[in-house]
Write a protein that holds these residues in place. Structure first.
Motif, PDB file in Angstrom:
ATOM      1  N   GLU A  68      32.011  23.153   0.690  1.00  0.00           N
ATOM      2  CA  GLU A  68      32.350  24.476   0.153  1.00  0.00           C
ATOM      3  C   GLU A  68      32.714  24.373  -1.333  1.00  0.00           C
ATOM      4  OE1 GLU A  68      32.249  27.348   1.799  1.00  0.00           O
ATOM      5  OE2 GLU A  68      33.215  28.565   0.258  1.00  0.00           O
ATOM      6  N   ALA A  69      32.324  25.361  -2.117  1.00  0.00           N
ATOM      7  CA  ALA A  69      32.568  25.331  -3.567  1.00  0.00           C
ATOM      8  C   ALA A  69      34.021  25.012  -3.898  1.00  0.00           C
ATOM      9  CB  ALA A  69      32.165  26.659  -4.192  1.00  0.00           C
ATOM     10  N   GLY A  70      34.223  24.041  -4.773  1.00  0.00           N
ATOM     11  CA  GLY A  70      35.563  23.667  -5.212  1.00  0.00           C
ATOM     12  C   GLY A  70      36.150  22.501  -4.434  1.00  0.00           C
ATOM     13  N   ARG A  71      35.601  22.268  -3.246  1.00  0.00           N
ATOM     14  CA  ARG A  71      36.113  21.131  -2.465  1.00  0.00           C
ATOM     15  C   ARG A  71      35.584  19.832  -3.041  1.00  0.00           C
ATOM     16  NH1 ARG A  71      39.588  19.827   1.082  1.00  0.00           N
ATOM     17  NH2 ARG A  71      40.346  21.897   0.646  1.00  0.00           N
ATOM     18  N   VAL A  72      36.429  18.825  -3.034  1.00  0.00           N
ATOM     19  CA  VAL A  72      36.059  17.513  -3.552  1.00  0.00           C
ATOM     20  C   VAL A  72      36.330  16.452  -2.504  1.00  0.00           C
ATOM     21  CG1 VAL A  72      36.943  15.700  -5.104  1.00  0.00           C
ATOM     22  CG2 VAL A  72      36.277  17.905  -6.044  1.00  0.00           C
ATOM     23  N   ALA A  73      35.451  15.464  -2.429  1.00  0.00           N
ATOM     24  CA  ALA A  73      35.725  14.236  -1.672  1.00  0.00           C
ATOM     25  C   ALA A  73      35.872  13.132  -2.712  1.00  0.00           C
ATOM     26  CB  ALA A  73      34.586  13.922  -0.715  1.00  0.00           C
ATOM     27  N   LEU A  74      36.998  12.424  -2.643  1.00  0.00           N
ATOM     28  CA  LEU A  74      37.289  11.348  -3.590  1.00  0.00           C
ATOM     29  C   LEU A  74      37.487  10.077  -2.780  1.00  0.00           C
ATOM     30  CD1 LEU A  74      38.123  10.803  -6.670  1.00  0.00           C
ATOM     31  CD2 LEU A  74      40.470  10.990  -5.844  1.00  0.00           C
ATOM     32  N   PHE A  75      36.774   9.018  -3.103  1.00  0.00           N
ATOM     33  CA  PHE A  75      36.918   7.803  -2.288  1.00  0.00           C
ATOM     34  C   PHE A  75      36.568   6.538  -3.058  1.00  0.00           C
ATOM     35  CE2 PHE A  75      32.309   7.632  -1.502  1.00  0.00           C
ATOM     36  CZ  PHE A  75      31.944   8.964  -1.531  1.00  0.00           C
ATOM     37  N   MET A  76      37.042   5.419  -2.526  1.00  0.00           N
ATOM     38  CA  MET A  76      36.755   4.124  -3.113  1.00  0.00           C
ATOM     39  C   MET A  76      35.304   3.772  -2.765  1.00  0.00           C
ATOM     40  SD  MET A  76      39.556   3.534  -4.638  1.00  0.00           S
ATOM     41  CE  MET A  76      39.224   1.865  -5.244  1.00  0.00           C
ATOM     42  N   SER A  77      34.492   3.577  -3.798  1.00  0.00           N
ATOM     43  CA  SER A  77      33.041   3.468  -3.609  1.00  0.00           C
ATOM     44  C   SER A  77      32.632   2.346  -2.664  1.00  0.00           C
ATOM     45  CB  SER A  77      32.362   3.242  -4.957  1.00  0.00           C
ATOM     46  OG  SER A  77      32.773   4.201  -5.889  1.00  0.00           O
ATOM     47  N   GLU A  78      33.297   1.213  -2.741  1.00  0.00           N
ATOM     48  CA  GLU A  78      32.859   0.052  -1.961  1.00  0.00           C
ATOM     49  C   GLU A  78      33.485   0.005  -0.584  1.00  0.00           C
ATOM     50  OE1 GLU A  78      33.888  -3.408  -4.136  1.00  0.00           O
ATOM     51  OE2 GLU A  78      32.461  -3.016  -5.713  1.00  0.00           O
ATOM     52  N   GLU A  79      34.601   0.699  -0.425  1.00  0.00           N
ATOM     53  CA  GLU A  79      35.371   0.536   0.810  1.00  0.00           C
ATOM     54  C   GLU A  79      35.067   1.585   1.857  1.00  0.00           C
ATOM     55  OE1 GLU A  79      39.553   0.405  -0.097  1.00  0.00           O
ATOM     56  OE2 GLU A  79      39.190  -0.953  -1.778  1.00  0.00           O
ATOM     57  N   ILE A  80      34.628   2.745   1.406  1.00  0.00           N
ATOM     58  CA  ILE A  80      34.509   3.868   2.337  1.00  0.00           C
ATOM     59  C   ILE A  80      33.044   4.158   2.654  1.00  0.00           C
ATOM     60  CG2 ILE A  80      34.996   6.323   2.680  1.00  0.00           C
ATOM     61  CD1 ILE A  80      37.521   4.604   2.757  1.00  0.00           C
ATOM     62  N   ARG A  81      32.693   3.922   3.916  1.00  0.00           N
ATOM     63  CA  ARG A  81      31.355   4.242   4.381  1.00  0.00           C
ATOM     64  C   ARG A  81      31.295   5.754   4.607  1.00  0.00           C
ATOM     65  NH1 ARG A  81      29.561   3.337   9.773  1.00  0.00           N
ATOM     66  NH2 ARG A  81      27.291   3.122   9.813  1.00  0.00           N
ATOM     67  N   HIS A  82      30.195   6.356   4.260  1.00  0.00           N
ATOM     68  CA  HIS A  82      30.091   7.815   4.402  1.00  0.00           C
ATOM     69  C   HIS A  82      28.638   8.213   4.591  1.00  0.00           C
ATOM     70  CE1 HIS A  82      29.693   6.755   0.168  1.00  0.00           C
ATOM     71  NE2 HIS A  82      28.895   7.814   0.049  1.00  0.00           N
ATOM     72  N   GLU A  83      28.461   9.461   5.007  1.00  0.00           N
ATOM     73  CA  GLU A  83      27.127   9.913   5.413  1.00  0.00           C
ATOM     74  C   GLU A  83      27.029  11.421   5.221  1.00  0.00           C
ATOM     75  OE1 GLU A  83      26.695   9.011   9.564  1.00  0.00           O
ATOM     76  OE2 GLU A  83      24.665   9.867   9.636  1.00  0.00           O
TER      77      GLU A  83
END
Ligand code: AKG
Ligand code: FE2
Length: 216
Positions: free
Chosen positions: A170-185
């Motif tokens: 949704e507009a304005g929402r951000v996901a912030l994460f450690m690039s190497e540590e967090i698996r995502h899809e």
């Protein structure tokens, strides 16, 4: 809350869990958000976004079984992009002060996932090259419903096969994460999904090998 306190919260979230999700609208401002949204819609309408590759270098692999998004790198040439770059710079400095990550610069691209597009589970740093340290994805879609698909599935830092959370784009929402540590899809989108992905990096942007050999 002032910006310093907000940055404290981000740093805390990253070190405690490796990731967090929040609404960035109060910090970015609704006008900048709308301008970025407008840019990606126009780029998409003009077919200016191109199939994304996997890995980097002279021949990034384009594997449609892994990712199907289309991207356009931000050059920082328009005023909304410059304003965003200012913001990312303050984030880079703020996180360095709090987490000593040695972040040297950032890169950002727009991404469009059309209906049926996805990005299979992955981590954001390239093999053998610890370069991307912090990932930030800003979503640019109005009225996104759970039934629209396209959520970001985040896996837990402690157990990479255990779901850690789901973020709706949704507009304005951000996901912030450690690039190497967090698996995502990115789960399959059932309608066009707009986003802006940024990476804070430790290194300078590496030249492709072909460019390096030309320097000899
Ligand atoms: O758009 C998202 O939610 C994540 C995109 C992503 O994982 C990537 O571009 O590496
Ligand atoms: Fe990613």
């Amino acid at each position: 809350m002032d910006k310093a306190q907000w940055l404290d919260e981000l740093a805390q979230g990253l070190s405690d869990h490796g990731w967090m999700s929040f609404d960035i609208t109060p910090w970015l401002g609704i006008e900048l958000l709308r301008s970025l949204q407008h840019e990606i819609i126009v780029l998409d309408q003009n077919n200016a976004l191109k199939s994304a590759g996997i890995g980097r270098g002279s021949a990034p692999v384009r594997d449609r079984s892994v990712r199907r998004d289309k991207i356009a790198w931000l050059q920082g040439v328009t005023s909304p992009q410059l304003a965003l770059f200012d913001f990312l710079e303050s984030l880079r400095v703020g996180l360095n002060q709090r987490l000593f990550l040695g972040l040297k610069h950032f890169e950002a691209h727009y991404a469009t996932y059309h209906r049926g597009d996805f990005y299979k589970a992955h981590v954001d740093s390239f093999q053998g090259r610890a370069s991307r340290i912090v990932s930030l994805v800003l979503y640019l879609n109005d009225h996104w419903l759970p039934t629209d698909g396209g959520a970001l599935q985040v896996y837990s830092r402690e157990n990479q096969s255990e779901a850690g959370g789901l973020v709706l784009p949704e507009a304005g929402r951000v996901a912030l994460f450690m690039s190497e540590e967090i698996r995502h899809e990115v789960l399959e989108a059932h309608r066009t999904r707009y986003s802006l992905a940024c990476w804070l990096r430790q290194d300078e942007i590496a030249l492709p090998l072909s460019a390096l050999s030309a320097l000899k």
